[in-house]
Every structure is written in C-alpha cells, then in structure tokens.
Design a protein around this motif. Structure first.
Motif, PDB file in Angstrom:
ATOM      1  N   ASP A 122       0.863  -1.176   0.000  1.00 21.09           N
ATOM      2  CA  ASP A 122       0.000   0.000   0.000  1.00 21.09           C
ATOM      3  C   ASP A 122       0.895   1.220   0.000  1.00 21.09           C
ATOM      4  N   SER A 123       0.523   2.219  -0.768  1.00 20.63           N
ATOM      5  CA  SER A 123       1.380   3.396  -0.865  1.00 20.63           C
ATOM      6  C   SER A 123       1.331   4.249   0.396  1.00 20.63           C
ATOM      7  N   ALA A 124       0.284   4.096   1.228  1.00 15.63           N
ATOM      8  CA  ALA A 124       0.156   4.912   2.427  1.00 15.63           C
ATOM      9  C   ALA A 124       1.234   4.554   3.450  1.00 15.63           C
ATOM     10  N   ASN A 125       1.597   5.527   4.264  1.00 19.98           N
ATOM     11  CA  ASN A 125       2.574   5.286   5.324  1.00 19.98           C
ATOM     12  C   ASN A 125       2.002   4.376   6.405  1.00 19.98           C
ATOM     13  N   ASN A 126       2.888   3.663   7.085  1.00 17.43           N
ATOM     14  CA  ASN A 126       2.521   2.879   8.264  1.00 17.43           C
ATOM     15  C   ASN A 126       3.411   3.361   9.403  1.00 17.43           C
ATOM     16  N   PHE A 127       2.887   4.266  10.223  1.00 18.28           N
ATOM     17  CA  PHE A 127       3.698   4.904  11.244  1.00 18.28           C
ATOM     18  C   PHE A 127       3.641   4.148  12.567  1.00 18.28           C
ATOM     19  N   LEU A 128       4.812   3.968  13.161  1.00 17.07           N
ATOM     20  CA  LEU A 128       4.961   3.427  14.513  1.00 17.07           C
ATOM     21  C   LEU A 128       5.261   4.604  15.431  1.00 17.07           C
ATOM     22  N   VAL A 129       4.503   4.755  16.506  1.00 17.83           N
ATOM     23  CA  VAL A 129       4.599   5.927  17.387  1.00 17.83           C
ATOM     24  C   VAL A 129       5.165   5.520  18.741  1.00 17.83           C
ATOM     25  N   ALA A 130       6.004   6.376  19.293  1.00 19.88           N
ATOM     26  CA  ALA A 130       6.479   6.201  20.670  1.00 19.88           C
ATOM     27  C   ALA A 130       6.130   7.466  21.461  1.00 19.88           C
ATOM     28  N   VAL A 131       5.700   7.265  22.708  1.00 21.56           N
ATOM     29  CA  VAL A 131       5.322   8.381  23.568  1.00 21.56           C
ATOM     30  C   VAL A 131       6.055   8.268  24.889  1.00 21.56           C
ATOM     31  N   ASP A 132       6.631   9.387  25.350  1.00 21.33           N
ATOM     32  CA  ASP A 132       7.283   9.449  26.661  1.00 21.33           C
ATOM     33  C   ASP A 132       6.758  10.679  27.388  1.00 21.33           C
TER      34      ASP A 132
END
Length: 851
Positions: A122-132
């Motif tokens: 898929d051309s869409a991004n697949n974002f992995l998020v980190a929160v601190d």
C-alpha cells in the motif's frame, strides 16, 4: 507440561517462547512454521487452519498448527492486521549437518507498526509511534520503517497526543513511561491500538541531534530501541530525526480532518469523495504519500506556499513540457521502499531492476524540467541526483529476465563475471562435449549401440551390454555391474563430468555471492537515493496539482495580512467534481477586516454545511500551495481550523452527541486565536431548546468579544439573528429559498440577512413522511407560533422563545409568583455578554435548582 517430559525440540520452543510471551511464535521446522499450545489454538481459529496435536497418544497432547514457510506471509499479514505480534524463529543451521537439535533463533518480530514486507503493498505510510512523558509534557516520536521517515515533537497534554496518534493513523504505540489505567483504556479500548512497553533507550547520535529537547530525544531513543529489538538488524535506511511543531502547519484536529473528508470519505471510509481523491493525479507511490502529507499538514509560511504556487504556475503555462514530464514519471518505482528492502536485506533481483529502471528515467526527467526554462525549478533540478554509476552497475550486473528468487541462479548478466561465464560455458557446452565423446568411443570401439547415460549415484557412464563386453577398450574402467550390462567410465568423461557438476553446483552459489555484493554496494547509496526520492515526489505532487487546476479551472489564490476573506463564486471542490460543474451552484464568501462572524440561517438540506466546508477546503487547498475552486480568492493565512460539523455520538467512549459538541467547542474556544477559522454547525441542538440557545449565544459572544477569529456559525435558532444589532463584528446571512403554491425550492445560494423560517416541515415532506403527519405538524406549528407571538422577547431574553404552550405558561408565572422572584433576580444579575460557555452552563444549573 513438566520439562523432563518434553522432547529437546519442544523444550527449545518453550525457551524461545519465554522471550516473546506477547507474540505468536512461528517456529520453523522443515518446510513449515509450527505453532504450539495456546498459540496454535488461537491461530487456528484466526487463520482458519487445521488444529492438530503433537504426541497424540500422550495423556496431554500438545496442540499444534502450522503453515507452509513459502506462503507464510499471507498468514502473517492476517495476524498482524488483527493487531497481533508475530515472532519468526528460523533454523540457523543445516539440519543435515546439525548435531542434536537444530539451532533456532527469532530473526524478526513483525508487529502492526513494523510491517514492511506485506503481501498487500500500500502506498500509504505505516507509522509506529512512541510516547514518553516527564509528568507534565509529552514527547512523541514516530517513524515509518518502510520509508525510513523519522520525526519527533513535544506536546502539552494527552488530548494532543491522542489527536496526533489518530492523525498519523498509527496502529501501534510504544509507551516509555508509566501510563495511567484511564489513558491506557483510551488508547486500547477506544482507539484499538496495540501498546508495547519500552523503557530502554538506544543512543544513535548519527540519527538524533543532541540539541533537541530531552523529551523528544527520550521518545526517539526508546522508539529506536524497540525497532532494533523487533527487527534484529541495523537499519541503514533510517533517516535523521526531524523535529516538527504544530505551529509550523495549519492546525486541525483529527475530528476536523474527518468532518472535512480530507484523506478519506468519512461516511464510506474510502478514498473516493475525499480531497485526496480529487487532487491525486500523481504517477508515483512516493508522490501519493507526499500529497497525503501536504493535505494533512498545510503550510503557514507564506514564502513556502508561494514557492509551490510558482512551480504550479510554471507547469500550467507549459502544457507540452508538463505532458512529457507526466509520461516520464510513469516509469518511476517506489525508491523509498526499494531502499528499505535493501536495508532489511530483502531486496531481490526484480527490486534492483526496478531501481535501475527508475534511475534510467532520472536524466530524462531532469532534461524535461530544464526545458521549462524556469528559475523556479532550479532547486529541484539540482536535487535530481542521476547516480550514473549505480544505474550502470545494476544494468550491467542484473539480468533483465531475472526471477525474484536469489538462490537458483540465472540472475546475473553474462559478461559481468568471468568465473561465472566459465561455469555457464561448461554447462552450455558440456552436453555437446559428452555427445562428442560418445560418438568418438562408439566408432573407436566398434560397439554400435554404445551410449552415455547419467544417474545421481554413478554420474555419467558408458552403458555396455554383456554381449559387447569383449569390445570394451582398455582405458574404460568399471563403475557398476548389473544383471545384463555393466557401466564404465573414462578419465576424459570423468573430467567433463567433474567440470559440469562443479559448474551446476557452484554457478548458483557464485551468482548468489555476486548479488549479495551488488546489494551491499547499493546500500552505500541509500542516503542519496532517499534525497532523490523526495525530489521526484515533490515534482510529482506539483504536476498533479497543476493537472487538477487545469482540468477543473481553478485559480491561484492570493494572501493578505488584513484578515480579509474575499472568495468570488467559490465552490466545494469535491462536491463540484462529484456532481459535475454544470450542476453545482457557486457561492461568494466575503468577510472584511471588521467582520469576524457570519451567522448563517436557513433550512436543512439548503447547503449551510456545504457553504462552510467550501471555505475550509478553499483555505486548506490554498495553504498547501494548490490552486482553488473559485473565480477569485483572497485570504489571510490561518493558523488553525476548528470545526463542529455534523452530529454523532461517540459510543465507544460513552459520550453523547451534546457532550461531543461541547468538548469540540471547548477545544476551539481554548485554542483559537484571531488568526484561526472556526466553523460551528448547529451548535447546541443536542440539548433542550433554551439550554442550546443560551449556550449558542454565549459561545458566539465569547468568540466575538474574546477571540476575534473568523467564524461561520450555522443555526436554526432564528432568535440569534438579533445579535447583529448588538455585536458589531457579526453579520447575518441566509440560504435563499423559493416558495410558490406551498412548494419550496432550495436555491443553495447565500444572501445577506437572516432567514425568515426553517422550512423543517418542507424537508420532512421531501423525505416522504405521510401527508396526515405533515398536516398535523403544520397545525401544531401554527399554534406554537401564535403562542410565541404573545410573549415579548424582552421577558424571555433575546436568545430564547417558547417551545410549547406549557413553557409559555411557566415563563408568564415569573412575574406573578413571588416564589420565583429569586429566579428573576438571578437572571437579571447575569452578565450574558461576557459569560464563558462553562459559566453559562453553571448559571443554567443554578437556575434549574432554584426552580
């Protein structure tokens, strides 16, 4: 099961599983990935595969399920799509050479946020998020492993964190601090996210600038640590961390973007019917992703907007050159994801061929851009790195007909490696050599039926029947004896055989080694390739916006610093395209420097919401650099858009329509500035008439007196139109209608002044409600309007009118019943003009208690 009762293989499985308790463990055993115990039971149900058992005759058979290793990706995709992690344990040695249990190790953990090798690209991004968090603020970092993009920012509250995660459409969040149960429930229960904990940090000075804030660095380093632990390899394609701030872009909440159908149609969840669908004439996957990013984050910097507009204008002014450019982009593959496959060690010959084909197009793209002869393109032209040495390497090394498999040979061009060419010559010519030997020995020996055969055990041999044994030459040596014949070899045949067998075995190995060497060479170009990808993507998006502007007759908007809106014959760009330009009715929008609020009245279905969305889309398109759907457009640069359009319960979080309305209104009132755009549609309708009217009026007054933002406020509360007499920066507009012989036609045209009535019953008639019901509604409406006419507005308050005879009677008692004097005094003491929404709610609550 007690460990002493387990086989060494199952003990090995349990030892590995202990390290990955939250993942499905795919355990390679021969040609299958096996799952055991609870993993097998659950996976069998999810994947719809057979559930069997190991040691079926044991007292406690071990549940087992498996999938073929060569088709495992489709099963992995399903598990990950359902929000699960999958750990891949491979055999690390050849089972034929292993002593004891074959050594196995987890080589990768695939999670919803780390998918890079899906069978459904898929051309869409697949974002992995980190929160601190440090207890007061939040650091948020995200990356797309498939492209190497890497970002970080600091946010002030958890609401902003939640909104940004939704904007990024992330499916997995790495938590680097002690998350409260309430916030964890929001992320998992309401947002359906997979949460992964990570407290360890991975320092990476080559990626992370030490001058960034401590929270950003901490979130980014924990994200890197998680990625390294799951992917178990150095990722050379990760790009240096980029700091970003919301204030550098036009701010919009996830709800606002959804209500405006920016990236997908809110009703269908599909691309069709969205702004992205309208503007997407891109030719590359990289361009598609960048276009989504531009729509998601329009600019607030006038200079950057102007740069984009200038290039679009250049493209519009040169049709034939732009047509050539569009054609040249069709041969460009997804460079960003190709280099990520190189970094992951997954690139195959077809990947490199696609990369080589793309590089071959770059000189042509560069030449075409030069043909525009426009200085506006100089910067982009400089960024188009042709990498001729890499293109030459791939072209000369990889066979254009190479398959995707890298272990079976036929992937390297003839002429690239001398040793490989010799092997191929032996394989190619060896058959002829054997035929020559066979013919020569048949003639020399006189054995007329002498022939050479081959089998795996004896190799190549002469087959001689017993009747011809006396004719066998002395230089033949016996290899095998059969009942009616014998097999012989010769030194010459053995030499040829040795060369051919070596060629067959070694050529495939050599090709693999050569390909690995080429892939490592490509890896050295990753940074330059990523920069090239950005330049091509930018060109692609700008040509796409030019094509859309030309096809739909859009115009170039202009900006002012006078807080003036002047849009002549503007259109809702998406609806116009869906309906057809001939059917769409345009509307002009004018708010001068002294006009802050338009109060919009008119019936349902008449186009109030479309009118408001039209302005929002015009602003978004303008600030992303696009041309807009209008005859002329002059706009200020907005810093944010706040919307409340459409009514819906938030069932998952247990919030009613009215609560959702109030929360979104509160966010706008807290955050908006004089440079913001606020769009409120029917605010207050989710509660009782007087409550809703009181809140609507107090919100309008608060915006007018305290914020000064450009605001469109659509309402059915016609009493609110009297505010134009009190608020100097507010004007009334309405949607015009044509009423003739009891039939109403909505003209979808905005005119000055307030509407005369709501036409709600006429809308019900259009919807097809029964005639008897509509007649009864007309009768009730007449009675209500007659009752309302007897009560002066001065007694009720300009923002409220009776909704029923009972309410009229109750209000009339205010002046007669001494017990209600406290209510009257309280009403008189309220400073309605300066009440905040929260104060208005509290006042209403006190009045109810007094009553």
């Amino acid at each position: 099961m007690p460990s002493e009762k387990l086989s060494p293989g199952m003990q090995q499985y349990l030892d590995v599983k202990k390290e990955y308790p939250d993942a499905f463990l795919l355990f390679r055993m021969g040609d299958f990935y096996e799952l055991f115990y609870d993993d097998a039971v659950e996976a069998a149900q999810i994947l719809e595969i057979s559930l069997t058992s190991r040691n079926k005759n044991a007292d406690q058979p071990i549940p087992m399920a498996g999938v073929p290793y060569h088709s495992a990706q489709q099963y992995i995709d399903i598990l990950v799509e359902r929000g699960h992690k999958v750990a891949i344990a491979e055999q690390m040695e050849d089972p034929k050479q292993a002593v004891g249990v074959v050594k196995r190790e987890v080589v990768q953990v695939i999670t919803p946020g780390t998918v890079v090798d899906s069978a459904k690209p898929d051309s869409a991004n697949n974002f992995l998020v980190a929160v601190d968090s440090d207890g007061t603020s939040f650091g948020l970092s995200y990356m797309d492993l498939s492209t190497g993009e890497f970002y970080a920012t600091v946010l002030g509250d958890f609401f902003s964190v939640r909104s940004e995660i939704m904007n990024l459409k992330a499916r997995e969040v790495v938590i680097g601090y002690s998350l409260s149960e309430e916030d964890a429930h929001i992320l998992t229960g309401q947002m359906n996210l997979l949460l992964s904990q990570e407290q360890t940090r991975l320092e990476a000075p080559h990626l992370i600038d030490g001058s960034l804030s401590p929270l950003e660095i901490s979130a980014a380093e924990k994200l890197l640590q998680y990625v390294q632990q799951t992917q178990k390899r150095e990722l050379s394609h990760l790009q240096p961390l980029i700091h970003y701030e919301f204030k550098n872009y036009l701010q919009m909440s996830y709800t606002s973007k959804t209500s405006l159908d920016l990236l997908e149609n809110a009703r269908t969840g599909k691309k069709h019917g969205s702004l992205y669908w309208l503007l997407d004439k891109t030719k590359t996957a990289m361009g598609m992703r960048l276009l989504r990013s531009w729509i998601d984050r329009p600019l607030v910097n006038p200079q950057r907007i102007l740069e984009r507009q200038n290039i679009i204008q250049v493209f519009l002014d040169s049709f034939f050159e732009r047509s050539d450019l569009t054609d040249s982009l069709k041969g460009v593959y997804d460079i960003e994801r190709l280099v990520s496959r190189v970094s992951f060690g997954k690139a195959n010959p077809k990947d490199l061929l696609q990369l080589g084909h793309t590089l071959a197009q770059v000189p042509l793209i560069k030449t075409i851009l030069g043909n525009f002869q426009a200085s506006e393109l100089d910067k982009i032209i400089e960024q188009l790195d042709t990498l001729p040495e890499l293109e030459s390497l791939i072209r000369s090394a990889v066979d254009p007909d190479a398959a995707a498999v890298i272990t079976e040979g036929n992937i390297i061009r003839t002429g690239f490696d001398e040793k490989l060419d010799n092997y191929r010559r032996v394989i190619r010519e060896g058959t002829g050599w054997i035929a020559d030997i066979e013919s020569k020995e048949r003639e020399a020996s006189g054995i007329t039926n002498l022939k050479i055969d081959y089998n795996r055990k004896d190799g190549y041999y002469f087959h001689v029947t017993n009747s011809n044994l006396s004719l066998v030459p002395d230089h033949f040596f016996r290899k095998a004896t059969l009942k009616n014949s014998e097999r012989f070899g010769t030194a010459e045949l053995a030499k040829i055989e040795g060369e051919m067998l070596e060629a067959r075995e070694e050529s495939a190995n050599l090709e693999y080694e050569i390909f690995m060497r080429i892939r490592r060479q490509v890896e050295g170009y990753i940074s330059r390739l990523q920069n090239l990808a950005k330049a091509i993507a930018t060109v692609d998006v700008l040509q796409s916006l030019a094509a859309v502007a030309e096809n739909n007759h859009y115009i170039r908007p202009h900006f002012n610093n006078k807080q003036k809106i002047a849009v002549e014959n503007g259109r809702h760009a998406v609806i116009e395209t869906v309906m057809g330009a001939q059917e769409y009715i345009p509307n002009s929008i004018s708010l001068d420097e002294e006009t802050h609020i338009q109060l919009i009245t008119g019936p349902n279905m008449s186009g109030k919401s479309t009118y408001m969305r039209q302005l929002a889309l015009t602003v978004i398109m303008a600030q992303m650099g696009s041309f807009v759907a209008a005859d002329q457009a002059e706009l200020p640069i907005f810093d944010a858009i706040y919307t409340r359009i459409g009514a819906a319960d938030d069932l998952i979080s247990g919030q009613s329509t009215f609560m959702v309305e109030m929360m979104e209104a509160n966010q706008a009132l807290k955050s908006a500035t004089a440079n913001s755009l606020i769009l409120f549609d029917e605010l207050g309708r989710g509660t009782a008439t007087y409550d809703g009217m009181a809140l609507a009026q107090s919100i309008i007054e608060y915006i007018h007196n305290n914020i000064g933002a450009k605001t469109m406020f659509a309402t059915h509360y016609h009493e609110l139109t009297e505010l134009a007499n009190e608020l100097s920066h507010l004007v009334n507009v309405h949607v015009t209608t044509l009423e003739k012989n009891g039939e109403v036609t909505f003209l979808h045209k905005i005119a000055d002044g307030p509407a005369d009535k709501s036409y709600g019953i006429h809308v019900a008639k259009i919807a097809g409600l029964p005639d008897a019901l509509l007649e009864r509604a007309d009768s009730i409406l007449s009675n209500l309007e007659a009752d309302a006419a007897h009560i002066p507005l001065s007694e009720i308050g300009a923002s409220a009118s009776p909704a029923s005879p009972a309410q009229s009677e109750q209000l009339s008692l205010f002046a007669e019943e001494s017990a209600h004097q406290a209510v009257i005094q309280k009403l008189k003491s309220l400073d309605a003009v300066n009440l905040t929404p929260l104060e208005a709610l509290n006042a209403l609550f006190e009045l109810q208690n007094l009553l």
